[in-house]
Design a protein around this motif. Sequence first.
Motif, PDB file in Angstrom:
ATOM      1  N   GLY A   1      41.424  54.952  38.217  1.00  0.00           N
ATOM      2  CA  GLY A   1      40.740  54.324  38.414  1.00  0.00           C
ATOM      3  C   GLY A   1      39.534  53.516  38.557  1.00  0.00           C
ATOM      4  O   GLY A   1      39.549  52.944  39.770  1.00  0.00           O
ATOM      5  N   THR A   2      39.463  52.886  37.468  1.00  0.00           N
ATOM      6  CA  THR A   2      39.294  51.923  37.593  1.00  0.00           C
ATOM      7  C   THR A   2      39.990  50.669  36.910  1.00  0.00           C
ATOM      8  O   THR A   2      39.971  49.639  38.029  1.00  0.00           O
ATOM      9  CB  THR A   2      37.912  51.428  36.712  1.00  0.00           C
ATOM     10  OG1 THR A   2      38.665  52.177  35.255  1.00  0.00           O
ATOM     11  CG2 THR A   2      36.394  52.535  36.516  1.00  0.00           C
ATOM     12  N   TYR A   3      40.987  51.243  36.970  1.00  0.00           N
ATOM     13  CA  TYR A   3      42.294  50.033  36.106  1.00  0.00           C
ATOM     14  C   TYR A   3      42.505  49.814  36.945  1.00  0.00           C
ATOM     15  O   TYR A   3      42.949  48.208  37.610  1.00  0.00           O
ATOM     16  CB  TYR A   3      42.958  50.426  35.738  1.00  0.00           C
ATOM     17  CG  TYR A   3      43.853  49.700  34.612  1.00  0.00           C
ATOM     18  CD1 TYR A   3      43.854  48.839  33.733  1.00  0.00           C
ATOM     19  CD2 TYR A   3      45.024  49.455  35.681  1.00  0.00           C
ATOM     20  CE1 TYR A   3      44.607  48.259  33.873  1.00  0.00           C
ATOM     21  CE2 TYR A   3      46.466  48.957  34.781  1.00  0.00           C
ATOM     22  CZ  TYR A   3      46.145  47.827  34.088  1.00  0.00           C
ATOM     23  OH  TYR A   3      47.015  47.579  33.043  1.00  0.00           O
ATOM     24  N   ILE A   4      43.090  49.663  38.182  1.00  0.00           N
ATOM     25  CA  ILE A   4      43.685  49.551  39.543  1.00  0.00           C
ATOM     26  C   ILE A   4      43.506  49.063  40.442  1.00  0.00           C
ATOM     27  O   ILE A   4      43.578  47.578  40.680  1.00  0.00           O
ATOM     28  CB  ILE A   4      44.266  50.991  40.165  1.00  0.00           C
ATOM     29  CG1 ILE A   4      45.590  51.556  39.307  1.00  0.00           C
ATOM     30  CG2 ILE A   4      45.235  50.325  41.562  1.00  0.00           C
ATOM     31  CD1 ILE A   4      46.561  52.829  39.888  1.00  0.00           C
ATOM     32  N   PRO A   5      42.093  49.574  40.461  1.00  0.00           N
ATOM     33  CA  PRO A   5      41.343  48.324  41.471  1.00  0.00           C
ATOM     34  C   PRO A   5      41.499  46.984  41.138  1.00  0.00           C
ATOM     35  O   PRO A   5      41.094  46.389  41.578  1.00  0.00           O
ATOM     36  CB  PRO A   5      40.068  48.936  41.901  1.00  0.00           C
ATOM     37  CG  PRO A   5      40.568  50.243  41.739  1.00  0.00           C
ATOM     38  CD  PRO A   5      41.059  50.642  40.833  1.00  0.00           C
ATOM     39  N   ILE A   6      40.417  47.007  40.330  1.00  0.00           N
ATOM     40  CA  ILE A   6      39.917  45.830  39.198  1.00  0.00           C
ATOM     41  C   ILE A   6      41.246  45.207  38.708  1.00  0.00           C
ATOM     42  O   ILE A   6      41.944  43.446  39.458  1.00  0.00           O
ATOM     43  CB  ILE A   6      39.385  46.008  37.664  1.00  0.00           C
ATOM     44  CG1 ILE A   6      37.824  46.561  38.217  1.00  0.00           C
ATOM     45  CG2 ILE A   6      39.037  44.615  37.176  1.00  0.00           C
ATOM     46  CD1 ILE A   6      37.005  46.955  37.211  1.00  0.00           C
TER      47      ILE A   6
END
Length: 412
Positions: A48-53
């Motif tokens: 959930g945080t890895y992909i957007p960043i």
Amino acid sequence: MAHAISNNDQNEMSTTTPLLRNRWRLPSSIKLKTTLWSELSGAVGDLGTYIPIVLALSLVNNLDLTTTLIFSSLYNIATGLMFGLPMPVQPMKSIAAVAISETPPLTIPQISAAGLSVAAVLLLLGSTGLMSFLYRYLPLPVVRGVQLSQGLSFAFSAIKVQRRLRVLSTIPAALIVFLFGLVLCILRDPSIIGDLRFGPSSISVIRITWEDLKIGFVRAAIPQIPLSILNSVIAVCKLSGDLFPEREASAMHVSVSVGIMNFVGCWFGAMPCCHGAGGLAGQYRFGGRSGASVVFLGIGKLVIALVFGNSFGRILSQFPIGILGVLLLFAGIELAMASKDMNTKQESFVMFVCAAVSLTGSSAALGFFVGIVLYLLLKLREVECCGGSGRFGLSRSNKAKSSVDEETRLIA
């Protein structure tokens, strides 16, 4: 004679078979602690945080997706084998935020210089034992306040993009949600299948100048260092002790791990990475219980990097943001729940003030320093109260003693 030979053969087989079995035995750190599906579900609980960043850095700062996927996959595999926990590998969020929001955006050498600067600090603190000292003596309410603020931040971000969520906790929810998101990517834009290209891009060492080092350190590393110390090392070790009491991660090992990861990958332009309490909470919430969970994730990243390379960014760009909100929400809830062990009103007060300042000021470091000051003031007040009561009690005992002596004198 034949009978004797057959007995000898059986004896040889009985002595060699255990050796063969031991040769192929899996390391204990990646032995499944639950079902295979649960570990696979936990593997994607931190995306959930890895992909957007990663996607934002790829689009804005020209981050090489192949390089980042390959190195982060190696980090995942190494940490899974080393810690035996679903220890996450996450982007350094403060560096990423500065790199994206600056005008003009930071270059890859400047981002790498920031990652190397943070890595040097954590490696120094870990190797000298200072990180273990901080972990041992930092007040627990302050650490819980940082965890609570991170958990609420994740949950608020999820609610913004996904208002109504229903996820069954009895199935490998994160895995199903992630696969469902991939299906939606293709349904929304079938042309992305034609845009995929086979094979990774080339990996090369980047050139970092003194100017890149100065800009990266001042603009991106300085805000990241306190966040890495608090959330990437101290908070994640505390949470590992809460979730896995018999396998609590060492602050020294976690700090050194972050330092070595970035000293290896940042020279090739990989995204600066760290561990994090939010990622650990997310992977635990969705079923991760051993190092196998992040090893599976590492293998998946490596396969994607080698097969599709940078072209996989087309799929990431179409990934539904609401699906990522599901993962963020439950990771935030799991992380926030770790703060329920405050036993006194004073501890709870310090924790809530620390969390409130961290959220309103958008800085875990600011909340941490306010929490430390408040904790010390309350402890000083407590000491003064105890000292006052001690002096008062002493004066009362002296008065009682003098009255007894006076009565004895009168009787005599």
